[in-house]
Scaffold this motif. Structure first.
Motif, PDB file in Angstrom:
ATOM      1  N   ASN A 148      60.301 -42.213  -5.928  1.00 39.80           N
ATOM      2  CA  ASN A 148      61.280 -43.290  -5.766  1.00 39.80           C
ATOM      3  C   ASN A 148      62.657 -42.698  -6.040  1.00 39.80           C
ATOM      4  N   GLY A 149      63.650 -43.197  -5.317  1.00 37.47           N
ATOM      5  CA  GLY A 149      64.982 -42.601  -5.446  1.00 37.47           C
ATOM      6  C   GLY A 149      65.796 -43.146  -6.596  1.00 37.47           C
ATOM      7  N   ASP A 150      65.215 -43.970  -7.431  1.00 38.12           N
ATOM      8  CA  ASP A 150      66.031 -44.575  -8.492  1.00 38.12           C
ATOM      9  C   ASP A 150      65.395 -44.442  -9.868  1.00 38.12           C
ATOM     10  N   ILE A 151      64.649 -43.353 -10.053  1.00 40.64           N
ATOM     11  CA  ILE A 151      63.999 -43.121 -11.343  1.00 40.64           C
ATOM     12  C   ILE A 151      64.552 -41.833 -11.953  1.00 40.64           C
ATOM     13  N   LEU A 152      64.931 -41.912 -13.220  1.00 42.72           N
ATOM     14  CA  LEU A 152      65.317 -40.706 -13.946  1.00 42.72           C
ATOM     15  C   LEU A 152      64.214 -40.410 -14.948  1.00 42.72           C
ATOM     16  N   THR A 153      63.625 -39.227 -14.827  1.00 47.13           N
ATOM     17  CA  THR A 153      62.500 -38.912 -15.712  1.00 47.13           C
ATOM     18  C   THR A 153      62.448 -37.428 -16.037  1.00 47.13           C
ATOM     19  N   GLY A 154      61.925 -37.155 -17.227  1.00 47.89           N
ATOM     20  CA  GLY A 154      61.690 -35.771 -17.624  1.00 47.89           C
ATOM     21  C   GLY A 154      60.266 -35.340 -17.325  1.00 47.89           C
ATOM     22  N   LEU A 155      59.574 -36.087 -16.446  1.00 48.13           N
ATOM     23  CA  LEU A 155      58.180 -35.793 -16.109  1.00 48.13           C
ATOM     24  C   LEU A 155      57.983 -34.319 -15.763  1.00 48.13           C
ATOM     25  N   ASP A 156      56.873 -33.773 -16.251  1.00 44.13           N
ATOM     26  CA  ASP A 156      56.464 -32.417 -15.899  1.00 44.13           C
ATOM     27  C   ASP A 156      55.765 -32.515 -14.528  1.00 44.13           C
ATOM     28  N   ILE A 157      56.526 -32.285 -13.468  1.00 39.70           N
ATOM     29  CA  ILE A 157      56.002 -32.482 -12.102  1.00 39.70           C
ATOM     30  C   ILE A 157      54.826 -31.542 -11.812  1.00 39.70           C
ATOM     31  N   PRO A 158      54.918 -30.255 -12.186  1.00 34.10           N
ATOM     32  CA  PRO A 158      53.755 -29.383 -11.959  1.00 34.10           C
ATOM     33  C   PRO A 158      52.493 -29.892 -12.660  1.00 34.10           C
ATOM     34  N   ALA A 159      52.649 -30.537 -13.833  1.00 35.09           N
ATOM     35  CA  ALA A 159      51.469 -31.071 -14.537  1.00 35.09           C
ATOM     36  C   ALA A 159      50.834 -32.203 -13.721  1.00 35.09           C
ATOM     37  N   LEU A 160      51.671 -33.014 -13.055  1.00 38.00           N
ATOM     38  CA  LEU A 160      51.137 -34.089 -12.208  1.00 38.00           C
ATOM     39  C   LEU A 160      50.348 -33.487 -11.038  1.00 38.00           C
ATOM     40  N   LEU A 161      50.907 -32.428 -10.449  1.00 37.58           N
ATOM     41  CA  LEU A 161      50.214 -31.762  -9.338  1.00 37.58           C
ATOM     42  C   LEU A 161      48.892 -31.157  -9.809  1.00 37.58           C
ATOM     43  N   GLU A 188      45.044 -32.026  -8.507  1.00 33.37           N
ATOM     44  CA  GLU A 188      44.098 -31.015  -8.002  1.00 33.37           C
ATOM     45  C   GLU A 188      42.796 -31.075  -8.796  1.00 33.37           C
ATOM     46  N   ARG A 189      42.924 -31.131 -10.132  1.00 29.11           N
ATOM     47  CA  ARG A 189      41.750 -31.092 -10.978  1.00 29.11           C
ATOM     48  C   ARG A 189      40.860 -32.321 -10.737  1.00 29.11           C
ATOM     49  N   ALA A 190      41.501 -33.486 -10.551  1.00 33.30           N
ATOM     50  CA  ALA A 190      40.727 -34.717 -10.363  1.00 33.30           C
ATOM     51  C   ALA A 190      40.219 -34.849  -8.928  1.00 33.30           C
ATOM     52  N   GLN A 191      40.736 -33.974  -8.035  1.00 28.21           N
ATOM     53  CA  GLN A 191      40.382 -34.099  -6.606  1.00 28.21           C
ATOM     54  C   GLN A 191      40.657 -35.533  -6.143  1.00 28.21           C
ATOM     55  N   ALA A 192      41.796 -36.065  -6.575  1.00 30.81           N
ATOM     56  CA  ALA A 192      42.110 -37.467  -6.291  1.00 30.81           C
ATOM     57  C   ALA A 192      42.687 -37.627  -4.882  1.00 30.81           C
ATOM     58  N   ASP A 193      42.611 -38.868  -4.388  1.00 27.58           N
ATOM     59  CA  ASP A 193      43.297 -39.187  -3.136  1.00 27.58           C
ATOM     60  C   ASP A 193      44.789 -39.383  -3.412  1.00 27.58           C
ATOM     61  N   VAL A 194      45.068 -40.087  -4.510  1.00 24.45           N
ATOM     62  CA  VAL A 194      46.457 -40.281  -4.950  1.00 24.45           C
ATOM     63  C   VAL A 194      46.476 -40.166  -6.468  1.00 24.45           C
ATOM     64  N   THR A 195      47.498 -39.504  -7.000  1.00 24.63           N
ATOM     65  CA  THR A 195      47.700 -39.447  -8.456  1.00 24.63           C
ATOM     66  C   THR A 195      49.082 -40.032  -8.751  1.00 24.63           C
ATOM     67  N   LEU A 196      49.113 -40.948  -9.713  1.00 22.76           N
ATOM     68  CA  LEU A 196      50.370 -41.642 -10.021  1.00 22.76           C
ATOM     69  C   LEU A 196      50.874 -41.237 -11.404  1.00 22.76           C
ATOM     70  N   HIS A 197      52.176 -41.072 -11.500  1.00 22.84           N
ATOM     71  CA  HIS A 197      52.801 -40.931 -12.814  1.00 22.84           C
ATOM     72  C   HIS A 197      52.872 -42.331 -13.428  1.00 22.84           C
ATOM     73  N   LEU A 198      52.356 -42.477 -14.637  1.00 24.90           N
ATOM     74  CA  LEU A 198      52.417 -43.749 -15.359  1.00 24.90           C
ATOM     75  C   LEU A 198      53.227 -43.546 -16.633  1.00 24.90           C
ATOM     76  N   HIS A 209      44.143 -41.598  -9.480  1.00 27.82           N
ATOM     77  CA  HIS A 209      44.264 -41.187 -10.882  1.00 27.82           C
ATOM     78  C   HIS A 209      45.656 -41.503 -11.401  1.00 27.82           C
ATOM     79  N   GLY A 210      45.728 -41.737 -12.707  1.00 25.37           N
ATOM     80  CA  GLY A 210      47.020 -41.957 -13.335  1.00 25.37           C
ATOM     81  C   GLY A 210      47.230 -40.934 -14.440  1.00 25.37           C
ATOM     82  N   LEU A 211      48.418 -40.358 -14.485  1.00 26.00           N
ATOM     83  CA  LEU A 211      48.767 -39.453 -15.583  1.00 26.00           C
ATOM     84  C   LEU A 211      49.809 -40.157 -16.449  1.00 26.00           C
ATOM     85  N   VAL A 212      49.401 -40.525 -17.661  1.00 24.65           N
ATOM     86  CA  VAL A 212      50.346 -41.179 -18.568  1.00 24.65           C
ATOM     87  C   VAL A 212      51.175 -40.087 -19.228  1.00 24.65           C
ATOM     88  N   ASP A 213      52.474 -40.195 -19.088  1.00 22.60           N
ATOM     89  CA  ASP A 213      53.375 -39.153 -19.565  1.00 22.60           C
ATOM     90  C   ASP A 213      54.438 -39.817 -20.434  1.00 22.60           C
TER      91      ASP A 213
END
Ligand code: GTP
Length: 359
Positions: free
Chosen positions: A109-122, A126-136, A213-217
């Motif tokens: 989304n173009g209106d979120i400021l976050t320090g999320l570890d993007i590589p960790a989401l990726l 991969e590990r979950a073999q998910a169709d979609v993984t969401l940052h939560l 999958h959801g990654l709570v960060d």
């Protein structure tokens, strides 16, 4: 190569009047269009190609960001003639990707400021073999957001968009506006009609048995949809509370852009940014605020948690607290505008005319 879609086509109605002439991602935060921070953060996470999904005021993006080479990126622009919503925009933008069907695509989304570890989401995707993984992310009051409860292993259990009934508030985890899609999943979103990814695509995938999958960060996260949060985000970037390689300066209590003039005796604090060509008069006090290019803050004005539009003027001794002043507005001397006050672009307010929300 990692590719991403960045959604920047919304009308940004909650940020009006700042978004009447400027799309939300182009409104400056810490001295540069907010989008510059997102591009820099994506680049730092290894993204090489970003498709900007534009619609509202689409024509302003490319003249500023060009082909992206100045940001170490390749940028492609895909424009919807009619806004297609978040899902429709992702579907349309994906036509410009080269990612293979089984590979991951990032969506922001173009209106979120976050320090999320993007590589960790990726990696999680991969590990979950998910169709979609969401940052939560977790918020104290989730009612204005999309709730996403998950199982202990991270599997998404449901989507509840902006719950109305207390029984629906089953979690404090919300959709934080950053996703990884397996490329071929994007191709299942209907083309050419408005689709909401939050209300239609995600619940539909879940009903159809897809693995989400959801990654709570717990890192910094702010939705810049409302003026107060936009101003807060700018101040946090200036102060280095959240880091962005695009901030034009070192972290500190204020950021004064080249060509601005601040009179001796003026006080800038709390992550205030003063834009190019702006002027701040003697004895003015500005805390945690955004003063855009060419604005004039006259002597003795006191401004807190406010945003002053391009070439707007704030008269002597005027007090602003939690106010948004549109481009080219003229506020006379000795006014007082508080929480939630919004002055439309070009409006003129005479001297000592308003005491809005004063105690
Ligand atoms: P409000 O009008 O204040 O709700 O803001 P908004 O229009 O930005 O909507 P919202 O905050 O729900 O949008 C989330 C993200 O999706 C933002 O980055 C928007 O720019 C983007 N977005 C929303 N609708 C569309 C659309 O129809 N097309 C495109 N390309 N992007 C969109």
């Amino acid at each position: 190569m990692t590719e991403a879609v960045l959604l920047v086509g919304g009308k940004g109605t909650r940020l009006q009047p700042l978004t009447l002439n400027t799309p939300k991602p182009m409104v400056p935060a810490a001295g540069v269009p907010f989008l510059a921070h997102q591009l820099a953060r994506a680049r730092a996470a290894g993204v090489e190609h970003i498709v900007l999904a534009t619609s509202y005021l689409a024509e302003v993006f490319e003249p500023y960001f060009g082909d992206g080479s100045a940001y170490g990126l390749r940028l492609t622009y895909v424009t919807e003639d009619q806004p297609l919503g978040t899902g429709g925009a992702i579907r349309g933008a994906a036509e410009a990707l080269t990612t293979r069907p089984d590979e991951p695509v990032l969506v922001f989304n173009g209106d979120i400021l976050t320090g999320l570890d993007i590589p960790a989401l990726l990696r999680r995707h991969e590990r979950a073999q998910a169709d979609v993984t969401l940052h939560l992310t977790r918020v104290a009051d989730p009612r204005a957001y999309g709730l996403v409860p998950t199982a202990p292993d991270g599997r998404v259990l449901a989507f509840t968009e902006k719950p109305r009934h207390p029984d629906e508030i089953v979690t404090d985890q919300i959709n934080a506006g950053c996703y990884v899609f397996r490329r071929e999943v994007i191709d299942t979103i209907p083309a050419g009609r408005p689709v909401s990814v939050e209300r239609e695509t995600f619940p539909g995938l879940l009903d159809g048995g897809a693995l989400l999958h959801g990654l709570v960060d717990a890192s910094y996260w702010l939705d810049l949809g409302r003026p107060a949060s936009f101003i807060q985000a700018s101040a946090d970037l200036v102060r280095g509370i959240v880091r962005s390689p695009a901030v034009p300066g070192e972290p500190g209590e204020h950021l004064v852009l080249p060509g601005a003039h601040v009179e001796p005796g003026a006080r800038l604090a709390g992550g205030t940014v003063v834009g190019a060509g702006a002027r701040v008069g003697a004895g003015a006090e500005i805390t945690g605020s955004v003063v855009l290019d060419g604005a004039r803050i006259e002597a003795g004005a006191r401004i807190r948690a406010s945003m002053i539009g391009n070439a707007a003027r704030v008269g002597p001794r005027t007090v602003l607290d939690g106010a948004v002043i549109g481009d080219h507005a003229e506020i006379g001397a000795d006014n007082e505008l508080r929480e939630g006050a919004r002055v439309w672009c070009g409006t003129a307010i005479p001297d000592a005319a308003i005491r809005f929300g004063a105690a």
